[in-house]
Design an enzyme around this catalytic site. Sequence first.
Site, PDB file in Angstrom:
ATOM      1  CB  CYS A  34       4.264 -11.059   2.552  1.00  0.00           C
ATOM      2  SG  CYS A  34       2.897 -12.179   2.782  1.00  0.00           S
ATOM      3  CB  CYS A  68      -0.953   0.085   1.355  1.00  0.00           C
ATOM      4  SG  CYS A  68      -1.852   1.287   1.276  1.00  0.00           S
ATOM      5  CG  ASP A  93      25.511 -36.574  21.878  1.00  0.00           C
ATOM      6  OD1 ASP A  93      24.739 -36.017  21.865  1.00  0.00           O
ATOM      7  OD2 ASP A  93      24.963 -37.728  22.402  1.00  0.00           O
ATOM      8  CB  CYS A 101      -5.226   3.143   4.731  1.00  0.00           C
ATOM      9  SG  CYS A 101      -4.550   2.709   3.302  1.00  0.00           S
ATOM     10  CG  ASP A 145      26.088 -51.015  14.179  1.00  0.00           C
ATOM     11  OD1 ASP A 145      25.185 -51.679  15.175  1.00  0.00           O
ATOM     12  OD2 ASP A 145      27.039 -50.947  14.169  1.00  0.00           O
ATOM     13  CB  CYS A 153      -4.821  -1.294   2.513  1.00  0.00           C
ATOM     14  SG  CYS A 153      -3.778  -1.002   3.857  1.00  0.00           S
TER      15      CYS A 153
END
Length: 1096
Positions: free
Chosen positions: A66, A58, A409, A84, A797, A81
Site C-alpha cells: 500500500c 514496484c 431484538d 525483488c 432509562d 521492494c
Amino acid sequence: MDTKGRLVAGSHNRNEFVLINADEIGRVTSVKELSGQICQICGDEIEITVDGEPFVACNECAFPVCRPCYEYERREGNQACPQCKTRYKRIKGSPRVEGDEEEDDIDDLENEFDFRSNYSRDPHQVAEAMLSAHLNIGSHAYTSGVSTPLDLDSSSVPSGIPLLTYGQDDVGISSDKHALIIPPFMGRGKRVHPMPFPDSSMSLPPRPMDPKKDLAVYGYGSVAWKDRMEEWKKKQNDKLQVVKHQGGNDGGNFDEDELDDPDLPKMDEGRQPLSRKIPIPSSKINPYRIIIILRLVILGFFFHYRILHPVNDAYALWLTSVICEIWFAVSWILDQFPKWYPIERETYLDRLSLRYEKEGKPSELADIDIFVSTVDPMKEPPLITANTVLSILAVDYPVEKVACYVSDDGAAMLTFEALSETSEFARRWVPFCKKFSIEPRAPEWYFAQKVDYLKDKVHPEFVRERRAMKREYEEFKIRINALVSMAQKVPEEGWTMQDGTPWPGNNVRDHPGMIQVFLGHNGVRDVEGNELPRLVYVSREKRPGFDHHKKAGAMNALMRVSAIISNAPYLLNVDCDHYINNSKALREAMCFMMDPTSGKKICYVQFPQRFDGIDRNDRYSNRNVVFFDINMKGLDGIQGPIYVGTGCVFRRQALYGYDAPVNKKPPGKTCNCWPKWCCLCCGSRKKNKKVKSTDKKKKMKNREASKQIHALENIEEGIEGIDNDRSLLMPQVKFEKKFGQSPVFIASTLLEEGGVPKGATTASLLKEAIHVISCGYEDKTEWGKEVGWIYGSVTEDILTGFKMQCHGWRSVYCIPKRPAFKGSAPINLSDRLHQVLRWALGSVEIFFSRYCPIWYGYGGGLKWLERFSYINSVVYPWTSIPLIAYCTLPAFCLLTGKFIVPEISNYASIIFMALFISIAATGVLEMQWGRVAIDDWWRNEQFWVIGGASSHLFALFQGLLKVLAGVNTNFTVTSKGGDDGDFSELYLFKWTSLLIPPLTLLILNIIGVMVGISDAINNGYEEWGPLFGKLFFALWVIVHLYPFLKGLMGKQDRLPTIIVVWSILLASIFSLLWVRVNPFVSKGGIVLEVCGLDCD
C-alpha cells in the site's frame, strides 16, 4: 458502508461472514475476499488511484504494497521492494527522498517536496492514525507520517494555532508573529512512529518570554504590533456592518471566508442564543412556594397532635395510621421540593438556520443517529414500526445528516421484510412530505386526521398527489398485513430467504449478528432523484449462556454499530410506536445541543410523551399529564428532567461515560500594592486552600470515569512515573477495558464532533460492525456499568439518566408547541396495570442495586433537589404497603366502631381543616402554573391509589423475590396494537391477579359503609356524629377506586366470575374477623328478661 443492498450476517467469535440476497449466493469465509488487493506488509487494502487502477509500488514485480508502507520504506527503510529488492522509484503523489533520480516525465510539484506539518492535526487525523497504527486499517487519503495519539512527539506543537501562554489562542495575532511557549507536560514521551521530516528528531525551538524584558522585544507594543491591532479592529467593525439575515460581504475589505469565523461578534439574529428560559410568573410561583412552607408548618402541628393524643381503646389502629401518615409526609416532601424552581423554555429555529445553514453552502447542522427498538412483531405490529421509520426518514433535517437504525431484538424475518417494504415505499412518501410540508409525517396518522385537508392547500397538484399517495399507502398496508398473516404459521424447516438461504434468525435464542443497509448506499434515491437518509437493519448476535440485557443491551449494540457506520455526535432513541409528530423536532433539540454558550454541558434533551388513541376522559391516566407538565418542568429548573426511555436526544460523548466539561473560573485578583505583612493573617488560610485544591485535583484525577482524551497530553497526564515504553501501551489497554477490543470503535470515541475517519475500508467496517454486536463483546468491559445504557433494571432509562447527571451533566426539557413525538398507550385496565408493574419493578431493582440514589453518586455533581427526585422515583413502590393499610382502616373503623382519632377538640379541628385546605391549595396552584386541567389532575390522583394498591405491591414482592431468592420475572412487552373500533380496547377485559387487592379494598369499604349506616340507624342519632368522620374516610377510598370499578364492569356491565369469587371470599374472611372482634351482641352474652305480658 456499501454492501450493495445485501444482508450481512456473521459471528466474530466463529469467524463467519455471509452475504445474503445477492444476485448469486455469495458465501464469504473471510473479510479479505470482500475487498481488493491486500498489502503484504500491514494487511491493509491497497487503494485505488485517480485513474481507477490499484496502486503499484514496484514496477518490476508488482509486489502488493500500500502507499503508506511504500512511503515509509522510502523514507525510513531500505528504499527497496521486499520481494525483488529493486530500489523504489518515486511515484506521482509521493514526496521526494534523498537518492531519487531526476524524472522528466513526472510533473508533481505539489507533492514532490512535502513539508506538511504533522503537528497540525484534528481529531479525525488522530482517529485515522489510531486505525493505521493499531488496527491495520489503511487510509486512501495521504496519511503517512500521522502518528497515533499515543505516539505523538514530545515537542509536537500545533503550528496552525497561535499560542501565547500554554495554548491560549489570540485571533488578533498571526501565527508567525507570536511568542511560542511549550507547556511543561509536552516535554515527555518519545516518538516511535516516523515523522514526515527528513530528520525525525527535529523539533521547534521554544521562545520563552522573560517578564523582565520589554514586550517590544517579542513584537508586542511595537509599531507593527499597533498596525496589526488597528487592522484587526477595522475588520471587526466591518463585520458589524453585516446585514441581518445575510451571510455575504457588504463591500468591506474582508473575504467571504472571514464571515464563517466562529468568533464573530453576536451582532445579528443568527448570532443570538438559540433558546431561552422562561421563568414561571412570580404571581403564580410565589403563592405556590408560600403554601408549601405553610403546609410544612401545618404538618408539624398535625404530627405533634397525632403523636401526643393516642387512642387507647384502638391503639393498634392509631399506631398504624400514624406510621402511614409519617411515610406519606416523607413521600410528599421527596415529590414536592423538586418542583421548587419550575421553568419553561423557548427555542428559536430561525436563528439555528441562520447560524448553521447559510445559503449556497453545505449545512453545518450536526449529524444525528436515530435508534428504533423492537422485539416481538406480534405485540409490536410491523405497520406501527413502519410508520415510525417513515416519519424519521421524512424529518425536516438534511438527509445526509440523518441515519435510522432499527434494532430487531427478536431476529424476526417479518420485521426484516416489513422494513424492506418500508424502504421502497419511502422513496415515494418522503418527497411527498417535503414537497407539501405535511404534518404529521407518519402516513397512518396523517390520513386518519379528521380535518379538511383542502384547507389552505387548494392547489390541484396537491389534491391529485394526495389521493394517489393514499392509494399507494393502502396498497402498502395490504402488503404489510399479508406478511403478518403469512408469519402466523412458521414452516417446520424455518423461514427461507429469496435466494434460498435459510433465515439466520430462525432460532431466536441462537443466531449470528445481522446487518443490512436498506437506504443510504450508492444508487438508492427517491422517485425525484434526491438522496434519502440512511436506513440500517440490525439484529445483534445471540447465543445460549449469555446475558443479553434486554432493551438496554440492544441500545448499546446500536450505539456501537452506529459509531462504526456513521458516528453522529448526537443520538435520538424512540420506541417503535413513537413516531415523529413534529418534523422539526430534531431542530428543536439542536437549539439546545448546538448552542455555543450552554450546549456543551447538556447530555440529553428530553421531550414529553404524548399519546394517540386514548379515550376522552383518560380513565386510567395514560397521558400522565401531571408528571410531564408539572414534575418535569420543576426538574428542568434544577439540573434537568429524568430520562423516560423514549423521545430523547443524547450527546454521544455523555453516553460514553465522560465527565461534563468544567467551567474554568477566572484567576483570582492579587494585590501587589500592600506590604507582605498585611497578608500574614491570611497566609494560613491560603495554604489550607491550596492543600484542599490539590486534594481535589487528585480526586478528580482518580475519578472512575475520566474526561475525554483528546490528545497525548491528556493520556500521559495520568500515567506519570511509569516506564516510557509501557506508558505508550497503557492508554490503549485502558480504552479496551472500557470500550471493548474494537480498535475502530475506540478510534471513533476520540471524535467529539463525530464522523467516520477517512480511509476506513468497506471490508474493515464490515468486520468491525459484526464484531461489536457479538454476544461476548461486552465481557470484562464497562458497558452497562459506566458506558452506554446501564444494566441492572428493566427501567434502564432512570439508571442511564441518573449516571450521566452524576458525572456533572445537565439535561433539558423541551416542550414544542406542536408535540414532537406521539405514541400509543395501553388503554384497557389490565395492560395499563402490567405497564405500571414493569415500571415499579424496575424501581425496586434500582433500590436494591449499587446505583440506588440514596447512597450512590455523592460528590459527582448531582444537585440535592435532583437527588430527591431520583430517590422518589425508586422508593415510590414501597408506598403501596402504607397505602393499602391506610385504605383498609376505614372499613375496620366502621366494622369495629373505633376510630384512629380521639374525640376531636376545636384545636384539632383547626389543624385538620388547615391541612386539607393546604393540600387543595397546593394542587390548585400546581394546576395553574403547569396549565393542567382539573380532570387530568384528578385522574392522576385516582390512578395513584389504584396503581399503588395493585401494581406497586406486586412489584415490591417480585423485586424482593428476585433479590433475596433469585426468582426472576419475565419482561412482558406491552401490546402496541389496537382494534379497528374507536377505544375498543377500553372495554376489553383481561384476567390478572393484579385486580384482586384493589377490588378487595373496594368491597371491604362498601361493606363497612353499609354496616356503619345500619349500626347508626339501630342505635339512634347519637351515633351519627362519630359516623361522619368514618364515612368520609371510607368514601374517600371508594371515590378513588371508582375508575377501577368502571374498568371491571366493562361495556356489558358483566363481571368475571373469578373476580367475584376471590373478592367475596376475602371480604367474607375480613367480615368474620370483625364479627369475632366486635359483634353486635354485648360482651356478656344475651340478657334474658321475663316478659311482662301474660300471653295466656
